[in-house]
Write an enzyme that holds these catalytic residues in place. Structure first.
Site, mmCIF file in Angstrom:
data_model
loop_
_atom_site.group_PDB
_atom_site.id
_atom_site.type_symbol
_atom_site.label_atom_id
_atom_site.label_comp_id
_atom_site.label_asym_id
_atom_site.label_seq_id
_atom_site.Cartn_x
_atom_site.Cartn_y
_atom_site.Cartn_z
ATOM 1 N N TYR A 154 59.828 -94.603 -65.597
ATOM 2 C CA TYR A 154 60.401 -95.280 -64.428
ATOM 3 C C TYR A 154 60.071 -94.504 -63.171
ATOM 4 O O TYR A 154 60.159 -93.291 -63.144
ATOM 5 C CB TYR A 154 61.934 -95.324 -64.473
ATOM 6 C CG TYR A 154 62.594 -95.854 -65.706
ATOM 7 C CD1 TYR A 154 61.943 -96.667 -66.622
ATOM 8 C CD2 TYR A 154 63.931 -95.544 -65.940
ATOM 9 C CE1 TYR A 154 62.606 -97.156 -67.736
ATOM 10 C CE2 TYR A 154 64.601 -96.022 -67.051
ATOM 11 C CZ TYR A 154 63.927 -96.823 -67.947
ATOM 12 O OH TYR A 154 64.598 -97.285 -69.046
ATOM 13 N N PHE A 155 59.803 -95.230 -62.113
ATOM 14 C CA PHE A 155 59.728 -94.589 -60.813
ATOM 15 C C PHE A 155 61.165 -94.587 -60.252
ATOM 16 O O PHE A 155 62.047 -94.064 -60.916
ATOM 17 C CB PHE A 155 58.594 -95.199 -59.972
ATOM 18 C CG PHE A 155 57.290 -94.564 -60.420
ATOM 19 C CD1 PHE A 155 56.758 -94.869 -61.681
ATOM 20 C CD2 PHE A 155 56.661 -93.581 -59.675
ATOM 21 C CE1 PHE A 155 55.618 -94.213 -62.160
ATOM 22 C CE2 PHE A 155 55.527 -92.922 -60.142
ATOM 23 C CZ PHE A 155 55.006 -93.243 -61.379
ATOM 24 N N ASN A 156 61.463 -95.152 -59.127
ATOM 25 C CA ASN A 156 62.844 -95.007 -58.643
ATOM 26 C C ASN A 156 63.614 -96.326 -58.742
ATOM 27 O O ASN A 156 63.506 -97.166 -57.832
ATOM 28 C CB ASN A 156 62.844 -94.491 -57.201
ATOM 29 C CG ASN A 156 62.435 -93.032 -57.123
ATOM 30 O OD1 ASN A 156 61.361 -92.664 -57.587
ATOM 31 N ND2 ASN A 156 63.279 -92.199 -56.558
ATOM 32 N N TYR B 162 66.292 -81.668 -66.431
ATOM 33 C CA TYR B 162 66.269 -83.128 -66.570
ATOM 34 C C TYR B 162 64.843 -83.608 -66.850
ATOM 35 O O TYR B 162 64.570 -84.329 -67.807
ATOM 36 C CB TYR B 162 66.817 -83.781 -65.291
ATOM 37 C CG TYR B 162 66.465 -85.236 -65.143
ATOM 38 C CD1 TYR B 162 67.099 -86.198 -65.918
ATOM 39 C CD2 TYR B 162 65.483 -85.661 -64.238
ATOM 40 C CE1 TYR B 162 66.765 -87.541 -65.792
ATOM 41 C CE2 TYR B 162 65.156 -86.997 -64.106
ATOM 42 C CZ TYR B 162 65.788 -87.931 -64.880
ATOM 43 O OH TYR B 162 65.460 -89.257 -64.761
ATOM 44 N N GLY C 144 63.296 -78.654 -55.024
ATOM 45 C CA GLY C 144 62.738 -79.394 -56.166
ATOM 46 C C GLY C 144 62.136 -80.741 -55.782
ATOM 47 O O GLY C 144 61.451 -81.362 -56.593
ATOM 48 N N LYS D 73 62.834 -85.195 -70.522
ATOM 49 C CA LYS D 73 62.019 -86.418 -70.599
ATOM 50 C C LYS D 73 60.649 -86.069 -71.182
ATOM 51 O O LYS D 73 60.115 -86.788 -72.022
ATOM 52 C CB LYS D 73 61.844 -87.043 -69.202
ATOM 53 C CG LYS D 73 63.140 -87.510 -68.572
ATOM 54 C CD LYS D 73 63.653 -88.763 -69.234
ATOM 55 C CE LYS D 73 65.008 -89.186 -68.767
ATOM 56 N NZ LYS D 73 65.629 -90.212 -69.560
ATOM 57 N N ARG E 200 65.493 -80.877 -49.849
ATOM 58 C CA ARG E 200 66.284 -80.607 -51.062
ATOM 59 C C ARG E 200 65.390 -79.843 -52.041
ATOM 60 O O ARG E 200 64.260 -80.274 -52.303
ATOM 61 C CB ARG E 200 66.716 -81.951 -51.672
ATOM 62 C CG ARG E 200 67.605 -81.848 -52.871
ATOM 63 C CD ARG E 200 68.167 -83.196 -53.286
ATOM 64 N NE ARG E 200 67.144 -84.147 -53.733
ATOM 65 C CZ ARG E 200 67.401 -85.364 -54.187
ATOM 66 N NH1 ARG E 200 68.650 -85.805 -54.246
ATOM 67 N NH2 ARG E 200 66.428 -86.166 -54.574
ATOM 68 N N ASP F 267 77.789 -96.404 -76.393
ATOM 69 C CA ASP F 267 77.929 -95.587 -75.189
ATOM 70 C C ASP F 267 79.128 -94.670 -75.422
ATOM 71 O O ASP F 267 80.090 -95.070 -76.077
ATOM 72 C CB ASP F 267 78.191 -96.483 -73.971
ATOM 73 C CG ASP F 267 77.757 -95.821 -72.672
ATOM 74 O OD1 ASP F 267 76.863 -96.372 -72.011
ATOM 75 O OD2 ASP F 267 78.300 -94.750 -72.334
ATOM 76 N N SER G 192 60.623 -91.013 -67.294
ATOM 77 C CA SER G 192 60.704 -90.964 -65.828
ATOM 78 C C SER G 192 59.399 -90.444 -65.245
ATOM 79 O O SER G 192 58.684 -89.648 -65.884
ATOM 80 C CB SER G 192 61.845 -90.013 -65.461
ATOM 81 O OG SER G 192 61.739 -89.616 -64.130
HETATM 82 C C1 LIG Z 1 59.613 -87.784 -58.572
HETATM 83 C C2 LIG Z 1 60.821 -87.771 -59.442
HETATM 84 O O1 LIG Z 1 61.105 -86.832 -60.117
HETATM 85 N N1 LIG Z 1 61.556 -88.888 -59.430
HETATM 86 C C3 LIG Z 1 62.771 -89.048 -60.213
HETATM 87 C C4 LIG Z 1 63.989 -88.647 -59.414
HETATM 88 O O2 LIG Z 1 63.936 -89.376 -58.229
HETATM 89 P P1 LIG Z 1 64.158 -88.826 -56.757
HETATM 90 O O3 LIG Z 1 64.713 -87.467 -56.730
HETATM 91 O O4 LIG Z 1 62.899 -89.114 -56.082
HETATM 92 O O5 LIG Z 1 65.266 -89.919 -56.287
HETATM 93 P P2 LIG Z 1 66.360 -89.810 -55.164
HETATM 94 O O6 LIG Z 1 66.898 -91.170 -55.003
HETATM 95 O O7 LIG Z 1 67.307 -88.698 -55.454
HETATM 96 O O8 LIG Z 1 65.548 -89.399 -53.844
HETATM 97 C C5 LIG Z 1 64.630 -90.278 -53.217
HETATM 98 C C6 LIG Z 1 64.273 -89.738 -51.843
HETATM 99 O O9 LIG Z 1 65.427 -89.784 -51.032
HETATM 100 C C7 LIG Z 1 65.752 -88.495 -50.525
HETATM 101 N N2 LIG Z 1 67.220 -88.421 -50.462
HETATM 102 C C8 LIG Z 1 67.972 -88.630 -51.575
HETATM 103 C C9 LIG Z 1 69.343 -88.596 -51.526
HETATM 104 C C10 LIG Z 1 69.979 -88.306 -50.281
HETATM 105 O O10 LIG Z 1 71.213 -88.229 -50.165
HETATM 106 N N3 LIG Z 1 69.178 -88.094 -49.179
HETATM 107 C C11 LIG Z 1 67.817 -88.150 -49.241
HETATM 108 O O11 LIG Z 1 67.142 -87.950 -48.243
HETATM 109 C C12 LIG Z 1 65.099 -87.505 -51.468
HETATM 110 O O12 LIG Z 1 64.834 -86.308 -50.834
HETATM 111 C C13 LIG Z 1 63.826 -88.285 -51.857
HETATM 112 O O13 LIG Z 1 62.840 -88.105 -50.886
HETATM 113 O O14 LIG Z 1 65.191 -88.944 -60.120
HETATM 114 C C14 LIG Z 1 65.335 -90.300 -60.491
HETATM 115 C C15 LIG Z 1 66.627 -90.381 -61.313
HETATM 116 O O15 LIG Z 1 67.491 -91.170 -60.687
HETATM 117 C C16 LIG Z 1 64.165 -90.792 -61.328
HETATM 118 O O16 LIG Z 1 64.172 -90.224 -62.601
HETATM 119 C C17 LIG Z 1 62.855 -90.488 -60.627
HETATM 120 O O17 LIG Z 1 61.779 -90.815 -61.495
#
Ligand SMILES: CC(=O)N[C@H]1[C@@H](OP(=O)(O)OP(=O)(O)OC[C@H]2O[C@@H](n3ccc(=O)[nH]c3=O)[C@H](O)[C@@H]2O)O[C@H](CO)[C@H](O)[C@@H]1O
Length: 433
Positions: A271-273, A243, A390, A247, A388, A126, A217
């Site tokens: 990975y999903f979330n 990003y 994207g 991938k 947000r 790392d 991802s």
């Molecule tokens: C579909 C997709 O590309 N998914 C990728 C993306 O996840 P995501 O962008 O889906 O993860 P995220 O945790 O940033 O967001 C999840 C959900 O929470 C919402 N949200 C998030 C933060 C916040 O402060 N408020 C809020 O409302 C956001 O709009 C979404 O609807 O990035 C991750 C990296 O960690 C993973 O690589 C996921 O595979």
């Protein structure tokens, strides 16, 4: 339960540590362990006896076997062919040393726990860019804690994967069987501002090992054309940020490599979330700065580090208007890597293969908030704000292919994800620092 013993055919390097009145050993020659007195001990015999004792002890008591294992680690600093893996049987007769790049990070450190528990030897590298360490010559705090959780040793190097000469040294020193590649930057927002950093960091270097488990991802699917997302869903189309593109690119490079060179094997885990933490509450997600992802943001609100959560978008075509994602517990995800290692080590496995790692179930942002409130007993203040850029409305997996081929299913539900996140966050309000 079946336990298979290592035949230790591939043992050819053992470097033993100075250990008081015992014989100090240093070994350069293959197949022999040379003592200071220039005595040669046949490694095969040594390891067969050693494995036999372990097996007998294991039958009597698992705890005593673990103690024996600790002594083994103390005596031999590096063993390039450890015991057979109790849970997966894949170590039989093979070098079973796994190089984990980005081992100090969130997914890396949790996967290292599972690897050590399954008796793999782990070399972690790392560059400490995204994990806390009190001293750059030392292991990151996350890995020190992993050693505490598992009572096992991790060999660690502060190496940047972009520095090929440093990386070469690690590959020369150790007989690595498989690389699990986590070292990557992962902020979607940042990737649009610093695309070059993402292309440099996230695209891997090979270094001779031809067996790779790659952390990909769901983002490679772009805007879903259908749901749930299967591995046959088109990739690369609509990947709107660097990003996601990195991938996708690595997957494409991997496919080309595997087509051109039949001895190359690559499993790409989509990975999903990933959320949650080790159930001990000793390690967990510790993003630097303001969290980009939902779960760490919520947990920082719960612990009082942030005032409120901004919910990005409340007009999506979903159950309550907020974004829906397939959250997966980090331990389930880590176990997915073990199953992938078993698969890739089979002689019948060839080429490139992606697998979805998800639960197959989606939760909206507000559903996650509710589950977290239940798990923590804390009120999570939130404000509904603009979407947000994207973001997509809904994303969840069909993980049946991983079940079929890897014998893997996600077992932990959203309540457990929130409970473990809260245990980690409440025990460590400021993360590792
Ligand atoms: C579909 C997709 O590309 N998914 C990728 C993306 O996840 P995501 O962008 O889906 O993860 P995220 O945790 O940033 O967001 C999840 C959900 O929470 C919402 N949200 C998030 C933060 C916040 O402060 N408020 C809020 O409302 C956001 O709009 C979404 O609807 O990035 C991750 C990296 O960690 C993973 O690589 C996921 O595979």
């Amino acid at each position: 339960m079946k336990i298979l013993l290592n035949s230790c055919e591939n043992v050819d390097t053992v470097i033993a540590r100075e250990c008081g009145p015992r014989i100090r050993t240093s070994c350069k020659s293959s197949n022999y362990l040379t003592t200071r007195a220039d005595k040669k001990i046949d490694n095969h015999a040594l390891f067969s006896i050693h494995n036999y004792i372990y097996y007998c002890v294991y039958l009597l008591c698992d705890h005593t076997a673990r103690l024996f294992d600790k002594v083994r680690w103390w005596f031999f600093e590096e063993i390039e062919s450890p015991m057979s893996c109790k849970s997966c049987k894949c170590a039989v007769g093979k070098s079973n040393v796994i190089l984990v790049t980005g081992g100090g990070g969130y997914v890396g450190s949790h996967t290292v726990v599972e690897l050590l528990n399954a008796n793999y030897s782990v070399i972690a590298i790392d560059n400490l860019s995204n994990c806390f360490s009190s001293d750059k010559h030392e292991k990151p705090e996350s890995l020190k804690r992993v050693e505490k959780i598992t009572s096992k040793n991790i060999i660690f190097y502060n190496v940047d994967i972009r520095n090929s000469s440093d990386l070469d040294k690690v590959f020369k020193k150790h007989k690595i069987s498989t690389v699990i590649h986590f070292a990557a930057l992962k902020s979607v927002g940042e990737s649009t501002q610093k695309p070059l950093a993402y292309y440099e960091n996230n695209v891997m270097h090979a270094n001779g090992v031809k067996s790779l488990v790659y952390s990909s991802s769901a983002t490679v699917y772009g805007i879903p054309q259908f749901l749930p997302l299967t591995e046959s869903h088109p990739t690369g189309q609509g990947c709107t940020n660097p990003y996601g593109k990195t991938k996708y690119f690595v997957e494409e490079i991997g496919k080309d490599l595997c087509t051109a060179y039949p001895d190359w094997k690559l499993i790409s885990l989509r990975y999903f979330n990933p959320v949650g933490a080790h159930p001990s509450g000793i390690i967990g997600e510790d993003p630097s700065g303001i969290p980009n992802n939902l779960m760490p943001y919520i947990s920082q609100v719960a612990v009082g580090r942030r005032d409120f959560l901004r919910v990005f978008g409340s007009d999506y075509d979903t159950v309550d208007g907020t974004g829906v994602r397939d959250y997966i517990h980090i331990i389930d995800l880590a176990v997915g890597h073990l199953r992938a290692l078993e698969k890739i080590s089979k002689p019948t496995f060839t080429g490139f293969q992606p697998y979805n790692l998800g639960t197959g179930r989606g939760y909206s942002v507000l559903e996650v908030v509710k589950a977290f409130e239940k798990a923590s007993g804390k009120k999570i203040e939130y404000k509904l704000v603009e979407r947000r850029p994207g973001d997509i409305a809904t994303c969840y997996s069909d993980a049946s292919f991983a079940k079929e081929e890897l014998n893997w299913v996600a077992e932990k539900d959203i309540d457990e994800m929130c409970k473990d996140t809260w245990k980690w966050q409440s025990n460590n309000p400021n993360g590792f620092s």
